[in-house]
Design a protein around this motif. Sequence first.
Motif, PDB file in Angstrom:
ATOM      1  N   GLU A 138      -3.500  -9.864   0.526  1.00  0.00           N
ATOM      2  CA  GLU A 138      -2.931  -9.002  -0.512  1.00  0.00           C
ATOM      3  C   GLU A 138      -3.884  -7.848  -0.794  1.00  0.00           C
ATOM      4  N   ALA A 147       1.701   4.161  -4.846  1.00  0.00           N
ATOM      5  CA  ALA A 147       3.017   3.580  -4.580  1.00  0.00           C
ATOM      6  C   ALA A 147       4.120   4.640  -4.636  1.00  0.00           C
ATOM      7  N   VAL A 185       0.929   3.572   3.668  1.00  0.00           N
ATOM      8  CA  VAL A 185       1.859   3.093   2.640  1.00  0.00           C
ATOM      9  C   VAL A 185       2.834   4.235   2.346  1.00  0.00           C
ATOM     10  N   THR A 237       6.906   2.887  -2.322  1.00  0.00           N
ATOM     11  CA  THR A 237       6.661   1.479  -1.983  1.00  0.00           C
ATOM     12  C   THR A 237       6.723   0.608  -3.234  1.00  0.00           C
ATOM     13  N   GLN A 238       7.438  -0.515  -3.131  1.00  0.00           N
ATOM     14  CA  GLN A 238       7.581  -1.436  -4.253  1.00  0.00           C
ATOM     15  C   GLN A 238       6.495  -2.505  -4.198  1.00  0.00           C
ATOM     16  N   SER A 239       6.092  -3.000  -5.359  1.00  0.00           N
ATOM     17  CA  SER A 239       5.104  -4.065  -5.417  1.00  0.00           C
ATOM     18  C   SER A 239       5.650  -5.309  -4.723  1.00  0.00           C
ATOM     19  N   GLY A 240       4.840  -5.904  -3.862  1.00  0.00           N
ATOM     20  CA  GLY A 240       5.272  -7.080  -3.112  1.00  0.00           C
ATOM     21  C   GLY A 240       5.760  -6.761  -1.719  1.00  0.00           C
ATOM     22  N   SER A 241       5.837  -5.479  -1.376  1.00  0.00           N
ATOM     23  CA  SER A 241       6.260  -5.089  -0.026  1.00  0.00           C
ATOM     24  C   SER A 241       5.241  -5.588   0.997  1.00  0.00           C
ATOM     25  N   VAL A 242       5.715  -6.016   2.157  1.00  0.00           N
ATOM     26  CA  VAL A 242       4.844  -6.582   3.184  1.00  0.00           C
ATOM     27  C   VAL A 242       4.846  -5.673   4.411  1.00  0.00           C
ATOM     28  N   PHE A 243       3.649  -5.373   4.906  1.00  0.00           N
ATOM     29  CA  PHE A 243       3.482  -4.564   6.103  1.00  0.00           C
ATOM     30  C   PHE A 243       2.807  -5.404   7.188  1.00  0.00           C
ATOM     31  N   ARG A 299       0.438  -7.746   2.053  1.00  0.00           N
ATOM     32  CA  ARG A 299       1.337  -7.616   0.896  1.00  0.00           C
ATOM     33  C   ARG A 299       0.661  -6.714  -0.125  1.00  0.00           C
TER      34      ARG A 299
END
Length: 365
Positions: free
Chosen positions: A280, A288, A308, A312-318, A337
């Motif tokens: 994380e 964001a 990023v 980008t939303q909080s919790g998005s996974v790359f 995340r």
Amino acid sequence: MGPRAKDYYQMLGVAQNATEEEIKKSYRDLAKQYHPDANPDKPEAGERFKEISEAYNVLSDPASRRKYDQLRRFGGLGGFAGRPSTGAAPGDGKGFRFEDLGGLGDIFSTIFDFGKRAAERPRGPVRGRDVEYLVEISFRTAVRGGKATINVPISEECATCDGSGAAPGSKLDACDECQGRGTVTFGHGTFSVPRPCPACLGRGNIPRELCNACGGRGEVTTQRRISITVPAGVEDGARLRLSGQGERGPGGGRTGDLIVRFKVKEDNFFSRDGLDLVCEVPINLAQAMLGSRVRVRTADNKKIVLRVPPGTQSGSVFRIKGQGVEKGEKTGDQLVRVLVKVPDDLSEQGREMAERLAELEGLRH
């Protein structure tokens, strides 16, 4: 052939001469790792937890541990059964009693047929026992592999007396208890169980003078320093068998194996999901909303720049390809995340700008 006797010391990953504190510490660590509440999707963890609890219940009580040590040393019922059979008729109450198991009846059920095998076992070279040892490794070593050096307590045949238990030059007398046979019979009828004689430890003879090096036991415990190669991608609880690194076989028998069980330390940045590594990374609100580039650490301590995108939303996974766990020909990915951190104490100017943004974007209700 019945089930193999349980070795509670191996279950807890401690040496036979472990202190009460070492036994308690090992139990707490293993119980925390395998508790059913911590492993709701792993039914095998529940069974492992039961084994650990069973082992601790026996070894944490001094009286039970002494009895169990006898059982483990003799390879049979040890001090759990009554006195050897004297020919009394079945059912007269003078022979085998389940009460003599000292509350450890489950042990009897697992090794009931040992006495028969012991009586039929040919005298001569015998394969040494396997030794299980718990080794703690770092998260990175588990992921990438590496080297580890361990000091394993090994019980070996005493070199001074060659396993006889007698002082050098001391004469041996036939054992009065077993008449030199090396085995005695406990119980009657269906529950008649031959097992190694407790008086002579199954040797058939008694030394007139005990060996000073081993105290008459015929074996000594030594620390063996061993270098092991940790395979890349090893998981917590995995086992590695090292042939010929266990206990030496009595009478010149083949050496047993060393079974290394791995305990992987937790990492404060990474966790693992199969072959993927999960981490994380915090970003601020501006990053964001407007997009940004952030530097992310890999398991090899390299820095990779992650883009990023705006919005980008909080919790998005790359996903960063090829930076996960290496195992055989497969390599997982690193999953990043991002967590958007919202400031909880804005300056007056910052608050005005946020309110202006809310008005422009129609975010006010």
